[in-house]
Design a protein around this motif. Structure first.
Motif, short mmCIF file in Angstrom:
data_model
loop_
_atom_site.label_atom_id
_atom_site.label_comp_id
_atom_site.label_asym_id
_atom_site.label_seq_id
_atom_site.Cartn_x
_atom_site.Cartn_y
_atom_site.Cartn_z
N ALA A 42 0.85 -1.19 0.00
CA ALA A 42 0.00 0.00 0.00
C ALA A 42 0.88 1.23 0.00
N CYS A 43 0.46 2.25 -0.73
CA CYS A 43 1.20 3.51 -0.77
C CYS A 43 0.22 4.65 -0.54
N ASP A 44 0.60 5.58 0.35
CA ASP A 44 -0.24 6.75 0.59
C ASP A 44 0.58 8.04 0.51
N GLY A 45 1.75 7.96 -0.06
CA GLY A 45 2.60 9.13 -0.18
C GLY A 45 3.47 9.38 1.04
N LEU B 266 -0.95 -1.82 -4.47
CA LEU B 266 -0.19 -2.15 -5.68
C LEU B 266 0.26 -3.60 -5.62
N GLN B 267 0.17 -4.28 -6.74
CA GLN B 267 0.61 -5.67 -6.84
C GLN B 267 1.93 -5.69 -7.60
N ILE B 268 2.95 -6.28 -7.00
CA ILE B 268 4.25 -6.39 -7.66
C ILE B 268 4.24 -7.64 -8.53
N PRO B 269 4.44 -7.49 -9.84
CA PRO B 269 4.46 -8.67 -10.71
C PRO B 269 5.69 -9.53 -10.44
N ASN B 270 5.51 -10.84 -10.46
CA ASN B 270 6.62 -11.76 -10.23
C ASN B 270 7.67 -11.68 -11.33
N GLU B 271 7.26 -11.30 -12.55
CA GLU B 271 8.18 -11.30 -13.69
C GLU B 271 9.38 -10.37 -13.49
N GLU C 272 5.66 0.74 -9.61
CA GLU C 272 5.74 2.16 -9.26
C GLU C 272 4.36 2.68 -8.91
N CYS C 273 4.31 3.54 -7.90
CA CYS C 273 3.05 4.16 -7.50
C CYS C 273 2.64 5.17 -8.58
#
Length: 60
Positions: free
Chosen positions: A17-20, A32-37, A42-43
């Motif tokens: 989660a990003c809130d600045g 945000l979901q980080i892709p495994n690839e 980036e937010c």
């Protein structure tokens, strides 16, 4: 005027989660979901780059 480069954070979860990070001066919280690839995301608001710890050596 100099523009600061976006922040990079190493995380141990593929969902973040990003809130600045600036309280009332931040932005709406987004998940945000980080892709495994490639191991990073980036937010869309603040351009903070979240890198999963398993991919930290490959992220620039």
């Amino acid at each position: 005027m100099t523009i600061q480069p976006p922040e990079t954070k190493i995380v141990d979860s593929y969902r973040v989660a990003c809130d600045g990070g600036e309280g009332a001066l931040g932005h709406p919280r987004v998940w945000l979901q980080i892709p495994n690839e490639h191991g990073w995301v980036e937010c869309p608001y603040c351009d903070c780059k979240y890198v999963h710890k398993d991919h930290a050596d490959k992220a620039a």
